[in-house]
Design an enzyme around this catalytic site. Structure first.
Site, mmCIF file in Angstrom:
data_model
loop_
_atom_site.group_PDB
_atom_site.id
_atom_site.type_symbol
_atom_site.label_atom_id
_atom_site.label_comp_id
_atom_site.label_asym_id
_atom_site.label_seq_id
_atom_site.Cartn_x
_atom_site.Cartn_y
_atom_site.Cartn_z
ATOM 1 N N TRP A 17 0.337 -1.530 0.049
ATOM 2 C CA TRP A 17 -0.178 0.033 0.234
ATOM 3 C C TRP A 17 0.883 1.688 -0.064
ATOM 4 O O TRP A 17 0.646 2.640 -0.757
ATOM 5 C CB TRP A 17 -0.457 0.039 1.343
ATOM 6 C CG TRP A 17 -2.091 0.828 1.582
ATOM 7 C CD1 TRP A 17 -2.654 1.470 2.213
ATOM 8 C CD2 TRP A 17 -2.769 1.559 0.153
ATOM 9 N NE1 TRP A 17 -3.449 2.482 2.183
ATOM 10 C CE2 TRP A 17 -3.418 2.460 0.727
ATOM 11 C CE3 TRP A 17 -2.711 1.486 -1.276
ATOM 12 C CZ2 TRP A 17 -4.628 3.764 0.001
ATOM 13 C CZ3 TRP A 17 -3.483 2.529 -1.810
ATOM 14 C CH2 TRP A 17 -4.630 3.142 -0.999
ATOM 15 N N LYS A 111 -4.235 0.551 9.297
ATOM 16 C CA LYS A 111 -5.672 0.167 9.772
ATOM 17 C C LYS A 111 -5.216 -0.856 11.090
ATOM 18 O O LYS A 111 -5.060 -2.035 11.140
ATOM 19 C CB LYS A 111 -6.709 -0.458 8.844
ATOM 20 C CG LYS A 111 -7.000 0.532 7.818
ATOM 21 C CD LYS A 111 -7.670 0.244 6.129
ATOM 22 C CE LYS A 111 -7.724 1.204 5.429
ATOM 23 N NZ LYS A 111 -8.298 0.300 4.307
ATOM 24 N N LYS A 194 -13.189 -3.566 10.922
ATOM 25 C CA LYS A 194 -13.052 -4.118 9.510
ATOM 26 C C LYS A 194 -12.800 -4.901 9.609
ATOM 27 O O LYS A 194 -12.958 -6.442 9.484
ATOM 28 C CB LYS A 194 -13.775 -3.122 8.398
ATOM 29 C CG LYS A 194 -11.858 -2.381 8.226
ATOM 30 C CD LYS A 194 -11.834 -3.238 6.838
ATOM 31 C CE LYS A 194 -10.134 -2.568 6.801
ATOM 32 N NZ LYS A 194 -9.708 -3.152 5.278
ATOM 33 N N THR A 251 -13.367 -5.381 2.205
ATOM 34 C CA THR A 251 -12.227 -6.485 2.495
ATOM 35 C C THR A 251 -13.086 -7.942 3.337
ATOM 36 O O THR A 251 -12.423 -9.147 3.235
ATOM 37 C CB THR A 251 -12.248 -5.540 4.046
ATOM 38 O OG1 THR A 251 -11.673 -4.772 3.543
ATOM 39 C CG2 THR A 251 -10.842 -6.394 4.553
ATOM 40 N N SER A 257 -7.920 -9.749 -0.512
ATOM 41 C CA SER A 257 -8.417 -8.749 1.769
ATOM 42 C C SER A 257 -7.198 -10.863 2.614
ATOM 43 O O SER A 257 -7.191 -11.308 2.433
ATOM 44 C CB SER A 257 -9.282 -8.910 1.771
ATOM 45 O OG SER A 257 -9.416 -9.035 3.650
ATOM 46 N N ARG A 258 -5.904 -9.390 2.765
ATOM 47 C CA ARG A 258 -5.470 -10.737 3.771
ATOM 48 C C ARG A 258 -5.931 -10.992 4.757
ATOM 49 O O ARG A 258 -5.744 -12.236 4.794
ATOM 50 C CB ARG A 258 -4.071 -10.012 4.144
ATOM 51 C CG ARG A 258 -3.162 -8.901 3.468
ATOM 52 C CD ARG A 258 -2.250 -7.988 4.030
ATOM 53 N NE ARG A 258 -1.323 -6.957 2.990
ATOM 54 C CZ ARG A 258 -0.457 -6.460 3.603
ATOM 55 N NH1 ARG A 258 -0.153 -6.271 5.151
ATOM 56 N NH2 ARG A 258 0.142 -5.389 2.975
ATOM 57 N N ASN A 259 -6.960 -10.589 5.327
ATOM 58 C CA ASN A 259 -7.799 -10.939 6.859
ATOM 59 C C ASN A 259 -8.482 -12.096 6.097
ATOM 60 O O ASN A 259 -9.060 -13.378 6.972
ATOM 61 C CB ASN A 259 -8.770 -9.938 7.388
ATOM 62 C CG ASN A 259 -7.424 -8.933 7.972
ATOM 63 O OD1 ASN A 259 -6.552 -8.656 8.929
ATOM 64 N ND2 ASN A 259 -7.007 -7.787 7.157
ATOM 65 N N VAL A 282 1.747 -9.159 6.831
ATOM 66 C CA VAL A 282 1.027 -8.252 7.940
ATOM 67 C C VAL A 282 -0.736 -7.876 7.265
ATOM 68 O O VAL A 282 -1.099 -8.032 6.618
ATOM 69 C CB VAL A 282 1.327 -7.092 8.926
ATOM 70 C CG1 VAL A 282 -0.195 -7.082 10.476
ATOM 71 C CG2 VAL A 282 2.724 -6.922 8.419
ATOM 72 N N GLU A 284 -3.775 -7.387 10.160
ATOM 73 C CA GLU A 284 -3.757 -6.520 10.921
ATOM 74 C C GLU A 284 -5.398 -7.036 11.095
ATOM 75 O O GLU A 284 -5.256 -6.450 13.449
ATOM 76 C CB GLU A 284 -4.372 -4.710 10.792
ATOM 77 C CG GLU A 284 -3.311 -4.046 10.289
ATOM 78 C CD GLU A 284 -2.054 -3.452 11.112
ATOM 79 O OE1 GLU A 284 -2.750 -4.463 12.102
ATOM 80 O OE2 GLU A 284 -1.424 -3.183 11.024
#
Length: 338
Positions: A17, A111, A194, A251, A257-259, A282, A284
């Site tokens: 990012w 975030k 989120k 997200t 989306s990583r999450n 990472v 978050e």
């Protein structure tokens, strides 16, 4: 050439990012310095116009210069934008405290919530530096899509209108819309919380429980974020905007989306360590799940979705057991104020 500001923009953090933001600012006509402590990463940006460790698809604009020296990156900059993972944010902010001066406009695009202190990133900047012209950039911003030139929008938020104006000037382009807002608390909490719901959405996707259940899960997650964020000072309207519902939507659904990807891996039987290792970046939502649980307890707000994510991620509860717990709960009012 220094660009429209008359001075460069410094981007602190050369992850995906941070690199895309540097590229966007350069495309908007600004000279940009991007800081990484990894000299080899800076050299790759300068010599090859690439950052393969962070985002392989992007040819970085010629006006972006990698800079491994933090003081050199910041000195003389008109704006400093910090894009550092939340749990390393204070360490870098403390170093920035030695080089920032009160004239700097400082945005962050992180975030998360700091573990232990529950500080938001703007609060850390104000604690560790002399910066007071502080704001946050947040929204439904999948870096890989923006790197490909796909259209997107974001929000620059500050209690100072001139900071919002500067942020809009720094990043607005024909494919990237920048809106303004003043609810810093709300935008930061939406951006952090989120990510926890996105882990839940990834788990639901990995379990294959269907679109109806996904809609149920995400909207109940939004209701929990709203209750917790407004108890902490956010304005309810912020939850309906780009930094709230918009960011939550992308997200929770995007395979970028990583999450979401961590949640999906957990649903398919991976351990947390395996899921994070496979991601290689990472996520978050993993530490934020801890902060969210602690904040909900402190404000005496029931957050069943956020709580189950915490139990799956940090206590080893199986996704199936967590889902069964949620479905056994009594359904109350849909929206508390209706």
């Amino acid at each position: 050439m220094s660009g429209p500001f008359g001075a460069p923009i410094a981007i602190i953090g050369a992850g995906n990012w941070g690199t895309v933001l540097a590229h966007l600012a350069a495309r908007a006509g600004h000279e940009v310095r991007i800081w990484s402590r990894d000299a080899a990463q800076c050299a790759e940006i300068n010599e090859h116009r690439s950052n393969s460790r962070a985002i392989r698809s992007l040819r970085v604009d010629e006006r972006v210069r990698g800079e491994p020296d933090l003081r050199a990156a910041v000195t003389g900059a008109a704006m400093v934008v910090v894009v550092i993972p939340s749990q390393a944010f204070r360490e870098v902010a403390r170093k920035l405290g030695d080089v920032l001066d009160p004239r700097h406009i400082v945005l962050h695009a992180t975030k998360g919530i700091e573990l232990g202190t529950h500080r938001r990133m703007s609060e850390i900047l104000e604690e560790e530096t002399c910066a007071r012209q502080v704001g946050v950039l947040s929204g439904p911003n999948i870096a890989a899509e923006i790197a490909e030139g796909l259209p997107a929008g974001t929000v620059v938020t500050s209690r100072f209108p001139h900071v919002v104006k500067a942020g809009k000037q720094a990043f607005t382009s024909g494919r990237f819309m920048v809106f303004g807002a003043s609810d810093v608390v709300g935008v930061e909490l939406c951006g952090a919380l989120k990510n926890v719901v996105a882990i839940a959405a990834g788990i639901a996707s990995g379990m294959g429980i269907g679109e109806n259940a996904m809609a149920l899960l995400v909207t109940r997650g939004l209701a929990e974020i709203t209750a917790l964020a407004t108890a902490m000072g956010a304005r309810p309207g912020t939850l309906a905007g780009l930094a709230g519902a918009g960011d939550l939507m992308v997200t929770c659904r995007s395979q970028h989306s990583r999450n979401h990807r961590v949640g999906e891996a957990l649903a398919k039987g991976a351990s947390l360590e395996e899921a994070v290792a496979k991601l290689g970046m990472v996520a978050e939502g993993v530490p934020t799940a801890i902060a969210a649980r602690e904040l909900a307890a402190a404000h005496e707000i029931e957050c069943p979705v956020l709580e189950r994510v915490y139990r799956i991620v940090h206590e080893g509860v199986t996704p199936r057991d967590a889902l069964d717990e949620l479905l056994r709960m009594r359904a109350g009012r849909d929206v508390a104020w209706v």
